[in-house]
Design an enzyme around this catalytic site. Structure first.
Site, short mmCIF file in Angstrom:
data_model
loop_
_atom_site.label_atom_id
_atom_site.label_comp_id
_atom_site.label_asym_id
_atom_site.label_seq_id
_atom_site.Cartn_x
_atom_site.Cartn_y
_atom_site.Cartn_z
N GLY A 168 -5.47 -5.01 -2.36
CA GLY A 168 -5.44 -3.63 -1.86
C GLY A 168 -4.50 -2.73 -2.64
O GLY A 168 -4.07 -1.69 -2.14
N GLU A 226 -6.81 1.58 -6.95
CA GLU A 226 -7.53 2.74 -6.42
C GLU A 226 -9.00 2.37 -6.21
O GLU A 226 -9.48 1.39 -6.79
CB GLU A 226 -7.45 3.90 -7.42
N ASP A 242 -3.30 7.62 -12.45
CA ASP A 242 -2.51 7.48 -11.23
C ASP A 242 -1.02 7.68 -11.53
O ASP A 242 -0.32 8.39 -10.81
CB ASP A 242 -2.77 6.09 -10.63
N LYS A 254 1.80 10.68 -10.36
CA LYS A 254 3.13 10.38 -9.81
C LYS A 254 4.22 11.03 -10.66
O LYS A 254 5.24 11.48 -10.14
CB LYS A 254 3.31 8.87 -9.73
N GLY A 314 0.38 -1.36 -1.82
CA GLY A 314 0.08 -2.35 -0.79
C GLY A 314 0.19 -1.74 0.60
O GLY A 314 0.83 -0.70 0.80
#
Ligand code: HSE
Length: 393
Positions: free
Chosen positions: A175, A178, A189, A193, A290
């Site tokens: 998990g 993306e 990603d 950030k 996570g």
């Protein structure tokens, strides 16, 4: 606190579990009144709905937790919630990176809080720490490993000799990745950030197109074997310098010596660092992706709102920050296949470099050059990019 939860996937269900399973005595008064799922088939509890109006029309709901990801409809839902006078807590870096200014202004206009701690570094309390550091210092440097998926891929390929695809599958299964892992692998990603972090440090919006970005898509076993001979570790590293009112950002695979903290960051862990004149360097380490680490950061935001703690200096992202792409430089490893050798070598004409021994491919290490020069040269052979891997040495 009465909560409307948008999204019941991995992170959304983590928030739900922390609140409803009383994992903390501080959340016993929190209640999830409505939780949005995509389709009627997904409704398995009475609080669930697939009609978002059940959340916006519910006056009892004072806070919306957005855990859907992606730009649309997250953008519309967040603006609607803020305009309706509801606080918003989100983990969605893509939408925050793009609309930071708009969301912040809307929150201010409507007298509510907009919180996004979980959008960078997962469970690492990074945004709060960055803003806290800014109470005293100007932040002149930001750095970090900001993506759990690529960090798992690189550290597991390195340590266990597993293939890229195997490691990506693990990151997906856990998990961490993306919905479309392209965003992880190509550095998008991380870029979101870094935009959020640098915009905070600059107090103005940083633009995606001004961030020099390489991902890890084309890394091969031969690269890792070469880095091993150097006794170095490869990580996908994000960096920003902010000086004289100008910023310069880059995201690139980078080699670290064994004794540097970044070399020891493995699996889904992230490291986030800042530099300020009086505090010097600060580094924060923790799980960057996570279910529970990310949900934890979101619940921390809820607690800060509930306790009236969300009071760090107000930020105003009005206007765009000024970029100077020429401020960062480095020595670069460039590996390419025989098939594109003529093209690549011609593209680096005039740059000093030394050929290095890499099994089954050609490679060289450049002298110290501006990072923008590297990007310009690679851009000129963009069609050969799947055959090229670049890392800062
Ligand atoms: N896909 C992201 C990662 C999730 O792997 O870091 C956390 O932002």
């Amino acid at each position: 606190m009465k909560i409307g939860l948008l999204g019941c996937g991995i992170v959304g269900s983590g928030v739900y579990d922390i609140i409803t399973q009383n994992m903390s005595p501080m959340v016993v008064d929190f209640e999830v009144l409505k939780a949005l799922v995509k389709t009627p088939e997904e409704i398995i509890r009475p609080d669930m709905t697939n009609n978002v109006d059940d959340i916006f029309a519910n006056d009892e709901i004072d806070t919306v937790v957005e855990a859907m990801g992606g730009i649309h409809p997250a953008y519309e839902f967040i603006t609607r919630a803020l305009k309706a006078g509801k606080n918003v807590v989100t983990a969605n870096k893509a939408v925050v990176a793009k609309y930071l200014n708009e969301f912040t202004t809307l929150a201010k206009e409507n007298g509510v809080k907009f919180m996004y701690e979980a959008s960078v570094g997962g469970g690492v309390p990074w945004i709060k720490s960055l803003r806290q550091a800014m109470r005293i210092d100007e932040i002149t440097h930001i750095g970090g490993i900001f993506n759990g998926t690529t960090n798992l891929i690189l550290s597991e390929m390195e340590e266990k000799g597993l293939s890229f695809d195997e490691c990506l599958k693990t990151a997906q299964k856990m998990g961490y990745a993306e919905a479309d892992p392209t965003a992880d692998i190509d550095g998008i990603d991380v870029r979101n950030k870094l935009i959020i972090s640098t915009s905070i440090a600059c107090g103005k919006q940083v633009l995606a197109e001004e961030i020099m970005t390489f991902g890890i898509r084309s890394i091969k076993e031969c690269d890792l074997a070469y880095f091993k001979t150097l006794n170095k570790h490869i990580r996908l590293y994000a960096e920003a310098v902010i000086e004289d009112g100008k910023y310069c950002c880059r995201i690139e695979p980078r080699l670290f010596n064994v004794d540097e903290p970044e070399a020891g960051i493995k699996l889904n862990y992230n490291i986030c660092s800042l530099y300020g004149k009086t505090i010097g360097t600060l580094k924060y380490i923790g799980q960057g992706a996570g279910k529970f680490p990310t949900a934890n950061a979101m619940v921390q935001d809820l607690l800060d709102i509930d306790c009236g703690n969300a009071t760090l200096p107000e930020l105003d992202f009005n206007g765009n920050a000024t970029c100077d792409m020429a401020r960062l430089e480095g020595s670069y490893y460039v590996r390419y296949s025989e098939a594109v050798a003529d093209k690549v070598e011609a593209a680096f004409d005039g740059i000093e470099y030394t050929a290095v021994e890499v099994n089954g491919a050609k490679a060289f290490v450049t002298s110290v050059i501006p990072t923008i020069t590297l990007h310009d040269r690679i851009e000129s052979v963009a069609d050969a990019m799947p055959e090229i891997f670049v890392a800062r040495v």
